[in-house]
Design an enzyme around this catalytic site. Structure first.
Site, PDB file in Angstrom:
ATOM      1  N   LYS A  34       0.867  -1.190   0.000  1.00 13.63           N
ATOM      2  CA  LYS A  34       0.000   0.000   0.000  1.00 13.63           C
ATOM      3  C   LYS A  34       0.892   1.225   0.000  1.00 13.63           C
ATOM      4  O   LYS A  34       1.741   1.368   0.878  1.00 13.63           O
ATOM      5  CB  LYS A  34      -0.905   0.025   1.232  1.00 13.63           C
ATOM      6  CG  LYS A  34      -1.802   1.275   1.278  1.00 13.63           C
ATOM      7  CD  LYS A  34      -2.820   1.208   2.388  1.00 13.63           C
ATOM      8  CE  LYS A  34      -2.340   1.700   3.708  1.00 13.63           C
ATOM      9  NZ  LYS A  34      -2.098   3.149   3.788  1.00 13.63           N
ATOM     10  N   LYS A  64      -7.173   8.031  -1.760  1.00 13.89           N
ATOM     11  CA  LYS A  64      -8.388   8.549  -1.095  1.00 13.89           C
ATOM     12  C   LYS A  64      -8.932   9.799  -1.796  1.00 13.89           C
ATOM     13  O   LYS A  64      -9.005  10.884  -1.216  1.00 13.89           O
ATOM     14  CB  LYS A  64      -8.108   8.880   0.376  1.00 13.89           C
ATOM     15  CG  LYS A  64      -7.806   7.692   1.254  1.00 13.89           C
ATOM     16  CD  LYS A  64      -7.939   8.076   2.726  1.00 13.89           C
ATOM     17  CE  LYS A  64      -7.546   6.966   3.671  1.00 13.89           C
ATOM     18  NZ  LYS A  64      -6.094   6.730   3.753  1.00 13.89           N
ATOM     19  N   ILE A  68     -14.687  17.026  -6.901  1.00 12.61           N
ATOM     20  CA  ILE A  68     -15.871  17.033  -7.763  1.00 12.61           C
ATOM     21  C   ILE A  68     -15.787  15.824  -8.705  1.00 12.61           C
ATOM     22  O   ILE A  68     -14.686  15.330  -8.999  1.00 12.61           O
ATOM     23  CB  ILE A  68     -16.004  18.360  -8.558  1.00 12.61           C
ATOM     24  CG1 ILE A  68     -14.780  18.586  -9.441  1.00 12.61           C
ATOM     25  CG2 ILE A  68     -16.228  19.538  -7.621  1.00 12.61           C
ATOM     26  CD1 ILE A  68     -14.970  19.726 -10.439  1.00 12.61           C
ATOM     27  N   THR A  71     -13.207  15.720 -11.608  1.00  7.44           N
ATOM     28  CA  THR A  71     -11.802  15.622 -11.193  1.00  7.44           C
ATOM     29  C   THR A  71     -11.482  14.198 -10.729  1.00  7.44           C
ATOM     30  O   THR A  71     -10.404  13.660 -11.036  1.00  7.44           O
ATOM     31  CB  THR A  71     -11.514  16.647 -10.068  1.00  7.44           C
ATOM     32  OG1 THR A  71     -11.865  17.937 -10.569  1.00  7.44           O
ATOM     33  CG2 THR A  71     -10.059  16.647  -9.660  1.00  7.44           C
ATOM     34  N   THR A 129     -11.282   5.903  10.629  1.00 10.94           N
ATOM     35  CA  THR A 129     -11.367   5.374  12.007  1.00 10.94           C
ATOM     36  C   THR A 129     -10.888   6.411  13.021  1.00 10.94           C
ATOM     37  O   THR A 129     -11.112   6.251  14.213  1.00 10.94           O
ATOM     38  CB  THR A 129     -10.565   4.066  12.164  1.00 10.94           C
ATOM     39  OG1 THR A 129      -9.331   4.210  11.481  1.00 10.94           O
ATOM     40  CG2 THR A 129     -11.320   2.886  11.609  1.00 10.94           C
ATOM     41  N   ARG A 203      -3.584  -6.806  14.256  1.00  9.23           N
ATOM     42  CA  ARG A 203      -2.395  -7.046  15.072  1.00  9.23           C
ATOM     43  C   ARG A 203      -2.300  -8.520  15.463  1.00  9.23           C
ATOM     44  O   ARG A 203      -3.201  -9.036  16.122  1.00  9.23           O
ATOM     45  CB  ARG A 203      -2.459  -6.211  16.370  1.00  9.23           C
ATOM     46  CG  ARG A 203      -2.277  -4.718  16.160  1.00  9.23           C
ATOM     47  CD  ARG A 203      -0.848  -4.427  15.758  1.00  9.23           C
ATOM     48  NE  ARG A 203      -0.583  -3.010  15.501  1.00  9.23           N
ATOM     49  CZ  ARG A 203      -0.704  -2.427  14.303  1.00  9.23           C
ATOM     50  NH1 ARG A 203      -1.095  -3.106  13.244  1.00  9.23           N
ATOM     51  NH2 ARG A 203      -0.398  -1.159  14.146  1.00  9.23           N
ATOM     52  N   GLY A 232       0.772  -2.835   8.638  1.00  8.32           N
ATOM     53  CA  GLY A 232       2.002  -2.055   8.489  1.00  8.32           C
ATOM     54  C   GLY A 232       3.068  -2.502   9.454  1.00  8.32           C
ATOM     55  O   GLY A 232       3.803  -3.465   9.222  1.00  8.32           O
TER      56      GLY A 232
HETATM   57  O1  C5P Z   1       1.133   0.090  11.013  1.00  5.51           O
HETATM   58  P1  C5P Z   1      -0.323  -0.226  10.917  1.00  5.51           P
HETATM   59  O2  C5P Z   1      -0.622  -1.713  10.753  1.00  5.51           O
HETATM   60  O3  C5P Z   1      -1.131   0.394  12.028  1.00  5.51           O
HETATM   61  O4  C5P Z   1      -0.773   0.476   9.542  1.00  5.51           O
HETATM   62  C1  C5P Z   1      -2.106   0.487   9.110  1.00  5.51           C
HETATM   63  C2  C5P Z   1      -2.225   1.228   7.812  1.00  5.51           C
HETATM   64  O5  C5P Z   1      -3.605   1.326   7.478  1.00  5.51           O
HETATM   65  C3  C5P Z   1      -1.682   2.648   7.855  1.00  5.51           C
HETATM   66  O6  C5P Z   1      -1.169   2.953   6.551  1.00  5.51           O
HETATM   67  C4  C5P Z   1      -2.915   3.487   8.138  1.00  5.51           C
HETATM   68  O7  C5P Z   1      -2.808   4.782   7.639  1.00  5.51           O
HETATM   69  C5  C5P Z   1      -3.980   2.679   7.374  1.00  5.51           C
HETATM   70  N1  C5P Z   1      -5.337   2.880   7.848  1.00  5.51           N
HETATM   71  C6  C5P Z   1      -5.725   2.631   9.147  1.00  5.51           C
HETATM   72  N2  C5P Z   1      -7.022   2.840   9.516  1.00  5.51           N
HETATM   73  C7  C5P Z   1      -7.913   3.272   8.622  1.00  5.51           C
HETATM   74  C8  C5P Z   1      -7.552   3.515   7.297  1.00  5.51           C
HETATM   75  C9  C5P Z   1      -6.236   3.306   6.942  1.00  5.51           C
HETATM   76  O8  C5P Z   1      -4.914   2.207   9.961  1.00  5.51           O
HETATM   77  N3  C5P Z   1      -9.169   3.423   8.979  1.00  5.51           N
END
Ligand code: C5P
Length: 259
Positions: A34, A64, A68, A71, A129, A203, A232
């Site tokens: 991503k 994201k 309009i 665009t 979130t 996690r 991540g």
């Molecule tokens: O490091 P981690 O696993 O927390 O990364 C989660 C990824 O998902 C990050 O790039 C974060 O910006 C993205 N993300 C998120 N929650 C969301 C939308 C996107 O954690 N609601």
């Protein structure tokens, strides 16, 4: 789409050099990267996406879009033509017409394509979130009286808003939405089995939660109905062992949950 590797998206919230290292290390276990606004703004996203293709990985282009319809249509034409892009996203709050514009762009690109490559998926961001009732009241999205001390009522307001936005995304022809683990069940019920759900906030058991609050393990999220997991730091910055080991453990947990 059973293969566990294809369900895992590694969030590359790092600089381009580190991204290149991570791609090489975790490629055998992770199907997609991503890339987000940081690399896009820096101008390195396309190079990193190309390196991912060389390792047999695709990209979730986390642009994201929220603008309009015309665009978003024009930006979506470009997104759909990027090398290796498998999915990109738009904000559901941009409304039906804006999401339909993204759909139209992807369908046009696919109809002109010389190869049979699958068309990129378009995902809707429902409510971020990081947004709670107070944020929504502050922006006028919810009435002032939504901000009560009753946690259940507040949760219901947020769930209703997420469900409505997911249904709007479906009506616009989007392929799915991004949703926190705790929203999966509600969206699955409202939008049906074929609507894709991409879930961050994942996690593995025993790892750092960092700043994520509403989390599930990879296995739990898959069993709850998530199609793709965005992960991540548990992969890019594991507390112990190598990135490859961390990615393999997640891969194996997803495979077990799918079997
Ligand atoms: O490091 P981690 O696993 O927390 O990364 C989660 C990824 O998902 C990050 O790039 C974060 O910006 C993205 N993300 C998120 N929650 C969301 C939308 C996107 O954690 N609601």
């Amino acid at each position: 789409m059973k293969e566990s590797r294809q369900r895992i998206i590694v969030a590359l919230d790092v600089d381009a050099h580190e991204a290149g290292q991570i791609i090489k290390e975790v490629g055998p276990y992770v199907g997609l990267i991503k890339v987000g606004k940081e690399m896009m703004t820096e101008g390195t996203a396309n190079d990193v996406m190309f390196r991912a293709v060389q390792q047999g990985m695709g990209t979730f282009y986390d642009g994201k879009y929220f603008d309009i319809p015309e665009t978003v249509y024009r930006a979506s034409l470009k997104a759909a033509r990027l090398v290796g892009v498998r999915m990109f996203n738009v904000h559901c709050l941009g409304g039906l017409e804006m999401m339909q514009a993204a759909r139209r762009a992807v369908d046009e690109v696919a109809s002109q394509a010389m190869t049979a490559a699958p068309r990129p998926l378009i995902l809707g961001v429902t409510l971020l979130t990081s947004m709670d009732v107070a944020t929504c009241v502050g922006t006028g999205l919810l009435p002032v009286w939504a901000e009560t001390d009753d946690v259940e009522i507040k949760t219901k307001f947020m769930r209703d808003a997420v469900r409505k936005l997911a249904l709007l995304a479906k009506k616009a022809g989007l392929d799915g939405v991004i949703a926190s683990p705790l929203e999966i069940a509600e969206i699955r019920k409202a939008c049906g089995p074929d609507f894709l759900i991409v879930t961050p906030g994942v996690r593995p058991a025993g790892t750092e939660t960092n700043d994520q609050k509403r989390i599930m393990t990879p296995g739990e999220a898959i069993r709850a109905g998530a199609d793709y997991l965005v992960i991540g730091r548990p992969i890019t910055k594991p507390a112990t062992g190598t990135r490859a080991e961390a990615a393999k453990r997640i891969h194996d947990e997803v495979a077990a949950a799918l079997s």
